[in-house]
Write an enzyme that holds these catalytic residues in place. Structure first.
Site, short mmCIF file in Angstrom:
data_model
loop_
_atom_site.label_atom_id
_atom_site.label_comp_id
_atom_site.label_asym_id
_atom_site.label_seq_id
_atom_site.Cartn_x
_atom_site.Cartn_y
_atom_site.Cartn_z
N ASN A 8 0.87 -1.18 0.00
CA ASN A 8 0.00 0.00 0.00
C ASN A 8 0.90 1.22 0.00
O ASN A 8 1.37 1.68 1.05
CB ASN A 8 -0.91 -0.03 1.23
CG ASN A 8 -1.89 1.12 1.29
OD1 ASN A 8 -1.74 2.13 0.60
ND2 ASN A 8 -2.92 0.98 2.11
N ARG A 83 -2.56 -1.29 -3.66
CA ARG A 83 -3.52 -0.19 -3.67
C ARG A 83 -3.14 0.75 -4.80
O ARG A 83 -2.01 1.23 -4.88
CB ARG A 83 -3.48 0.56 -2.34
CG ARG A 83 -4.35 1.81 -2.33
CD ARG A 83 -3.96 2.71 -1.17
NE ARG A 83 -4.71 3.95 -1.16
CZ ARG A 83 -4.28 5.08 -0.60
NH1 ARG A 83 -3.07 5.11 -0.04
NH2 ARG A 83 -5.01 6.16 -0.61
N HIS A 171 -10.38 6.98 -1.23
CA HIS A 171 -10.39 6.22 0.04
C HIS A 171 -11.34 5.03 -0.01
O HIS A 171 -11.87 4.58 1.01
CB HIS A 171 -10.74 7.12 1.23
CG HIS A 171 -9.65 8.09 1.57
ND1 HIS A 171 -9.91 9.41 1.90
CD2 HIS A 171 -8.30 7.96 1.63
CE1 HIS A 171 -8.77 10.03 2.14
NE2 HIS A 171 -7.78 9.18 1.98
N LEU A 199 -10.40 10.03 8.52
CA LEU A 199 -9.64 11.21 8.92
C LEU A 199 -8.21 10.81 9.20
O LEU A 199 -7.91 10.17 10.20
CB LEU A 199 -10.27 11.85 10.17
CG LEU A 199 -11.76 12.16 10.10
CD1 LEU A 199 -12.25 12.73 11.42
CD2 LEU A 199 -12.07 13.11 8.94
N ARG A 231 -2.81 19.08 2.28
CA ARG A 231 -3.65 19.40 1.13
C ARG A 231 -4.78 20.35 1.54
O ARG A 231 -5.27 20.28 2.65
CB ARG A 231 -4.22 18.13 0.50
CG ARG A 231 -3.22 17.36 -0.33
CD ARG A 231 -3.78 16.02 -0.79
NE ARG A 231 -3.42 14.94 0.11
CZ ARG A 231 -3.93 13.71 0.05
NH1 ARG A 231 -4.84 13.43 -0.85
NH2 ARG A 231 -3.53 12.78 0.90
N GLY A 319 -9.13 9.92 13.05
CA GLY A 319 -10.45 9.44 13.44
C GLY A 319 -10.39 8.36 14.51
O GLY A 319 -11.24 8.30 15.40
N GLU A 320 -9.37 7.49 14.42
CA GLU A 320 -9.26 6.37 15.36
C GLU A 320 -8.60 6.77 16.68
O GLU A 320 -8.87 6.16 17.72
CB GLU A 320 -8.44 5.24 14.72
CG GLU A 320 -9.14 4.61 13.53
CD GLU A 320 -8.19 3.77 12.68
OE1 GLU A 320 -7.13 3.36 13.20
OE2 GLU A 320 -8.49 3.54 11.49
N ASN A 321 -7.75 7.81 16.66
CA ASN A 321 -6.89 8.07 17.81
C ASN A 321 -7.09 9.41 18.50
O ASN A 321 -6.66 9.58 19.64
CB ASN A 321 -5.42 7.96 17.39
CG ASN A 321 -5.07 6.57 16.88
OD1 ASN A 321 -5.21 5.59 17.60
ND2 ASN A 321 -4.62 6.47 15.64
N GLU A 366 -7.05 -1.30 5.12
CA GLU A 366 -7.01 -1.37 3.66
C GLU A 366 -6.25 -2.60 3.17
O GLU A 366 -6.60 -3.19 2.13
CB GLU A 366 -6.36 -0.10 3.11
CG GLU A 366 -7.15 1.16 3.38
CD GLU A 366 -6.40 2.43 3.01
OE1 GLU A 366 -7.06 3.43 2.69
OE2 GLU A 366 -5.15 2.41 3.05
#
Length: 378
Positions: A8, A83, A171, A199, A231, A319-321, A366
């Site tokens: 990936n 990917r 994504h 995120l 970005r 988002g996870e952390n 992923e």
């Protein structure tokens, strides 16, 4: 036992993993090469990083192969999964990558200049390393195929749409994994209206109804929508005209939009949310304020697209952390049925709400989506 290798490739890193080729692949090893350039580092099984010297996406592969060689010993490598960020209009499902497909994908490099060239460089390096092993491409854009036309088109002369100037969305591998996980663990929610917020250094949101992408914040390129690490996110096209009128070259504008904007540009400090949350610099606070504002604005838009929401899923590195970011996104969202459970949020979930709509934290994967695709295809 046979094995599958997944690669990936990001803009400055390569995540890799080795799986068994069982119907549900078993993870055997995982790692990452980070900081590609003069001081690349390799992490294996989440251990401490070790330097591997100067490396780009192609030259990092020997270090990856050396790292995974013990787990591959005695196993036949039957497929390598990759990917690929942009599949355009033609690549709507995983495919075995031959010379013809790589030529077609090269033509899409201007649409994803931060990722596509690195994705393809990694494929070619893997082809050289394993000339007799099938290389399978999995496409971030494929999940969004079938968007309603209103979320697929720009209000430009139609000839541009016919030439491929349209909203693709990205994504997709992450959204695919989250959708499959919801079907397994929360089947009623999976059949309903869900917004997924991916995120991370790259960031986007997707409106999903019964597993089908209905709307996405990203469009023609991976610049659109939410502000990201470096970005810009959504931008008035008039800004680009102004920058050109000021004499900036295409290359200079590209560098600004992809490398100098987002959290890094607004804060003047860092693209790393951890550093910004720990900083007392007012510019760091302003960058976070804008980031949260845009997520909340897009959440409202996604809810409108779906006609309400039954669930919101946070995934990706932030988002996870980042519990404080999740808390700020959900603050005042009771009108959507989202009621934050503060203690569950601090603990990382998975369920972080008490209201009618579910708010969940689900780590994305992923690489597993890639491995599953290789098993199905081969």
């Amino acid at each position: 036992m046979n094995a599958i290798l997944t690669l990936n490739a990001g803009s400055s890193s390569i995540k890799f993993a080795v799986y068994s080729d069982a119907p549900e692949p078993e993870l055997l090893q995982v790692g990452q090469v980070e900081n590609l350039g003069p001081i690349a580092q390799l992490t294996l099984n989440r251990s401490a990083a070790r330097p591997i010297g100067p490396a780009d996406h192609a030259s990092a592969l020997p270090a990856i192969l050396e790292a995974v060689s013990p787990v591959l010993a005695g196993r036949e490598l039957v497929g390598v999964g990759h990917r690929i960020v942009h599949g355009g209009k033609s690549f709507v499902a995983p495919v075995v990558l031959e010379a013809e497909q790589l030529t077609q994908l090269e033509a899409l490099e201007p649409l994803a200049p931060l990722h596509q060239p690195h994705n393809l460089a990694t494929v070619r390096a893997a082809q050289r390393a394993f000339p007799d092993v099938p290389q399978v491409g999995c496409f971030d854009t494929a999940f969004h195929v079938g968007h309603p036309m209103v979320n697929d088109v720009f209000a430009l002369p139609r000839r541009f749409y016919e030439k491929g100037v349209r909203r693709y969305g990205f994504h997709g591998l992450s959204y695919d994994y989250i959708t499959q996980t919801l079907r397994r663990d929360y089947p009623e929610l999976a059949a309903g209206r869900v917004v997924v917020a991916h995120l991370g250094n790259g960031a986007s949101m997707c409106a999903i109804r019964d597993g089908q992408s209905i709307g996405s914040t990203m469009g023609f390129s991976a610049l659109d929508g939410l502000p990201m690490g470096t970005r810009c996110g959504q931008l008035d096209p008039g800004v680009l005209l102004y920058l050109m009128d000021q004499g900036l070259s295409r290359e200079a504008i590209t560098h600004i939009l992809y490398k100098e904007s987002g959290l890094k540009g607004l804060s003047g400090l860092s693209h790393d949310m951890r550093a910004l949350l720990a900083s007392d610099d007012p510019h760091a606070a302003e960058a976070i304020d804008y980031y949260v504002f845009r997520i909340r604005r897009e959440l409202g838009a996604m809810a409108a697209i779906l006609g309400g929401i039954d669930g919101l899923v946070f995934c990706g590195g932030i988002g996870e952390n980042a519990a404080p970011i999740r808390a700020r996104v959900l603050d005042g969202m009771e009108f959507l049925g989202l009621h934050l459970d503060a203690s569950a949020n601090r603990a990382g979930g998975p369920l972080i709400s008490t209201g009618q709509a579910h708010a969940l934290v689900i780590p994305t994967d992923e690489e597993r989506v890639i491995a599953r695709a290789v098993v199905r295809l081969l």
